[in-house]
Design a protein around this motif. Sequence first.
Motif, PDB file in Angstrom:
ATOM      1  N   ALA A 272      55.577  31.532  36.075  1.00 52.98           N
ATOM      2  CA  ALA A 272      55.288  30.522  35.057  1.00 52.98           C
ATOM      3  C   ALA A 272      55.444  29.115  35.623  1.00 52.98           C
ATOM      4  CB  ALA A 272      56.211  30.714  33.854  1.00 52.98           C
ATOM      5  N   LEU A 273      56.480  28.898  36.421  1.00 52.32           N
ATOM      6  CA  LEU A 273      56.695  27.577  37.008  1.00 52.32           C
ATOM      7  C   LEU A 273      55.593  27.236  38.005  1.00 52.32           C
ATOM      8  CD1 LEU A 273      58.366  25.040  37.451  1.00 52.32           C
ATOM      9  CD2 LEU A 273      59.770  26.321  39.093  1.00 52.32           C
ATOM     10  N   ALA A 274      55.256  28.181  38.871  1.00 51.28           N
ATOM     11  CA  ALA A 274      54.227  27.928  39.885  1.00 51.28           C
ATOM     12  C   ALA A 274      52.885  27.612  39.239  1.00 51.28           C
ATOM     13  CB  ALA A 274      54.103  29.141  40.809  1.00 51.28           C
ATOM     14  N   ASN A 275      52.522  28.344  38.200  1.00 51.66           N
ATOM     15  CA  ASN A 275      51.248  28.092  37.533  1.00 51.66           C
ATOM     16  C   ASN A 275      51.269  26.801  36.725  1.00 51.66           C
ATOM     17  OD1 ASN A 275      49.172  30.413  37.845  1.00 51.66           O
ATOM     18  ND2 ASN A 275      51.104  31.473  37.579  1.00 51.66           N
ATOM     19  N   SER A 276      52.410  26.459  36.157  1.00 52.75           N
ATOM     20  CA  SER A 276      52.520  25.194  35.430  1.00 52.75           C
ATOM     21  C   SER A 276      52.333  24.015  36.376  1.00 52.75           C
ATOM     22  CB  SER A 276      53.884  25.103  34.737  1.00 52.75           C
ATOM     23  OG  SER A 276      54.034  26.118  33.763  1.00 52.75           O
ATOM     24  N   ILE A 277      52.904  24.123  37.566  1.00 50.43           N
ATOM     25  CA  ILE A 277      52.739  23.068  38.567  1.00 50.43           C
ATOM     26  C   ILE A 277      51.271  22.940  38.967  1.00 50.43           C
ATOM     27  CG2 ILE A 277      53.260  22.456  40.965  1.00 50.43           C
ATOM     28  CD1 ILE A 277      56.063  23.643  40.507  1.00 50.43           C
ATOM     29  N   GLY A 282      47.214  16.800  40.418  1.00 54.72           N
ATOM     30  CA  GLY A 282      47.973  16.113  41.455  1.00 54.72           C
ATOM     31  C   GLY A 282      48.931  17.006  42.197  1.00 54.72           C
ATOM     32  N   THR A 283      49.156  18.214  41.696  1.00 57.68           N
ATOM     33  CA  THR A 283      50.043  19.164  42.369  1.00 57.68           C
ATOM     34  C   THR A 283      49.377  20.534  42.414  1.00 57.68           C
ATOM     35  OG1 THR A 283      51.182  19.586  40.265  1.00 57.68           O
ATOM     36  CG2 THR A 283      52.204  18.009  41.775  1.00 57.68           C
ATOM     37  N   LEU A 284      49.594  21.238  43.501  1.00 61.59           N
ATOM     38  CA  LEU A 284      49.017  22.567  43.685  1.00 61.59           C
ATOM     39  C   LEU A 284      50.039  23.452  44.389  1.00 61.59           C
ATOM     40  CD1 LEU A 284      46.556  24.543  43.708  1.00 61.59           C
ATOM     41  CD2 LEU A 284      46.005  23.606  45.966  1.00 61.59           C
ATOM     42  N   THR A 285      50.407  24.545  43.758  1.00 60.19           N
ATOM     43  CA  THR A 285      51.332  25.489  44.382  1.00 60.19           C
ATOM     44  C   THR A 285      50.588  26.294  45.436  1.00 60.19           C
ATOM     45  OG1 THR A 285      52.605  25.666  42.329  1.00 60.19           O
ATOM     46  CG2 THR A 285      52.959  27.364  43.992  1.00 60.19           C
ATOM     47  N   VAL A 286      50.978  26.109  46.677  1.00 54.80           N
ATOM     48  CA  VAL A 286      50.326  26.793  47.790  1.00 54.80           C
ATOM     49  C   VAL A 286      50.919  28.181  47.996  1.00 54.80           C
ATOM     50  CG1 VAL A 286      49.823  26.687  50.266  1.00 54.80           C
ATOM     51  CG2 VAL A 286      49.847  24.589  48.897  1.00 54.80           C
ATOM     52  N   ARG A 287      52.239  28.266  47.870  1.00 60.04           N
ATOM     53  CA  ARG A 287      52.904  29.557  48.074  1.00 60.04           C
ATOM     54  C   ARG A 287      54.181  29.601  47.253  1.00 60.04           C
ATOM     55  NH1 ARG A 287      53.229  29.726  53.446  1.00 60.04           N
ATOM     56  NH2 ARG A 287      55.361  28.970  53.633  1.00 60.04           N
ATOM     57  N   ALA A 288      54.450  30.757  46.682  1.00 55.94           N
ATOM     58  CA  ALA A 288      55.696  30.987  45.954  1.00 55.94           C
ATOM     59  C   ALA A 288      56.365  32.204  46.566  1.00 55.94           C
ATOM     60  CB  ALA A 288      55.426  31.207  44.469  1.00 55.94           C
ATOM     61  N   ASN A 289      57.489  31.983  47.215  1.00 51.55           N
ATOM     62  CA  ASN A 289      58.194  33.057  47.909  1.00 51.55           C
ATOM     63  C   ASN A 289      59.631  33.077  47.423  1.00 51.55           C
ATOM     64  OD1 ASN A 289      58.956  35.068  49.658  1.00 51.55           O
ATOM     65  ND2 ASN A 289      59.225  33.688  51.404  1.00 51.55           N
ATOM     66  N   ASP A 290      59.983  34.134  46.677  1.00 54.21           N
ATOM     67  CA  ASP A 290      61.284  34.210  46.035  1.00 54.21           C
ATOM     68  C   ASP A 290      61.447  32.976  45.151  1.00 54.21           C
ATOM     69  OD1 ASP A 290      61.825  36.637  47.222  1.00 54.21           O
ATOM     70  OD2 ASP A 290      62.738  35.729  48.986  1.00 54.21           O
ATOM     71  N   GLN A 291      62.465  32.148  45.386  1.00 49.26           N
ATOM     72  CA  GLN A 291      62.641  30.960  44.562  1.00 49.26           C
ATOM     73  C   GLN A 291      62.058  29.713  45.237  1.00 49.26           C
ATOM     74  OE1 GLN A 291      67.223  30.556  45.805  1.00 49.26           O
ATOM     75  NE2 GLN A 291      66.653  29.117  44.232  1.00 49.26           N
ATOM     76  N   GLN A 292      61.461  29.883  46.389  1.00 43.24           N
ATOM     77  CA  GLN A 292      60.973  28.743  47.157  1.00 43.24           C
ATOM     78  C   GLN A 292      59.489  28.507  46.891  1.00 43.24           C
ATOM     79  OE1 GLN A 292      60.459  28.425  51.737  1.00 43.24           O
ATOM     80  NE2 GLN A 292      62.557  27.780  51.305  1.00 43.24           N
ATOM     81  N   LEU A 293      59.169  27.272  46.532  1.00 44.73           N
ATOM     82  CA  LEU A 293      57.789  26.884  46.258  1.00 44.73           C
ATOM     83  C   LEU A 293      57.307  25.910  47.322  1.00 44.73           C
ATOM     84  CD1 LEU A 293      58.020  26.192  42.410  1.00 44.73           C
ATOM     85  CD2 LEU A 293      57.055  28.214  43.509  1.00 44.73           C
TER      86      LEU A 293
END
Length: 344
Positions: A272-277, A282-293
């Motif tokens: 949910a956080l990665a997709n909200s970002i 102006g922001t794009l989540t490139v990778r979400a690994n465990d708790q690290q974005l």
Amino acid sequence: MAAERVLVPLSDTVTVRQTVGYAVQSGLETADSLECHLVIALPYDVDLPEGKRLNVEAEELLERAENWVEEDAGGADVTIETAVLGTDEYLFGPRDYAEIFRTYADEHGIDRLVLDPEYSPGVTASMLQPLERELDRVDMPYDEAPVERAARHGRLVLSRDGFDRLFATFWISFGFYLVLGDPFYWFDLLTGAAVAGIVSVSLAHVTFSVPLDRFQSPLRAVRFVFYIPYLLWEIVKANIAVSAVILRPSMPIEPTLTRVNARVRSGLPLLALANSITLTPGTLTVRANDQQLLVHTLIPSAREDLFDGGLEKAIRFVFYGRESAAIPSPNERDDAEIVGGDEL
């Protein structure tokens, strides 16, 4: 002969009782006395509601396991040590579990680890094979307990937890289908129910990584309703900020790649956080690994908003409640950094 020191990670499985029995029996076969270390590694921070619940359940399981050891030991010389691991950190995958077991073993002089074949610390599926690979990587000696497991091809029995997952997945899928279609057209209602039924039967067991709480889950749904206007407002603000930059002749764009260690659990909260970002211009989540974005930011204000942690706090509010949202920002707790700039 010196005492055999055995480490037994516990999780509430159908084979945990046999695993404890094997640890005691095998330990006493090779030594006159046994030091049995029973540990439970929590996948959640104890400050979160899920962590508090699992911590209580862990203490109960440890108490039962102590009784099992005493029962199996008879009159033999057996010392029992118990511990709950991971209470002050996030444990995400087999590597984290292997490393925390290795650290505990080094601190207590453990000879070997006895592993439950069904070991599953708070997740839906056994993590035995990847955990074994990680134990080999950290040079942790281990034995897999030779347990007997009941056949799994019998009559299907839907547990309460299974029903909750099925029910929740069905209505989420059905609601999403109707949002895309016409909720007042009989054909969409019929096909939506059919599709939701197929999705829930096929994916309910993997949609939710932890058992659903019949009290907390509806509250999360209500809090999510309040989150939607907040997210829309953040999207509007970001749109205005990006548009203002684009319309300026100087084009003050600063593309950077940033890394943020989010204080949300992997799985649905992190998704949910990665997709909200990503939904925020102006922001794009490139990778979400465990708790690290790993997030690409286009302009300075977008990066500053990301480091201020507004969306992170909002997601914590949705999944963990109002008190959990009152945490320092990623910038304040040194959980955010720039890892690349214009050269990217």
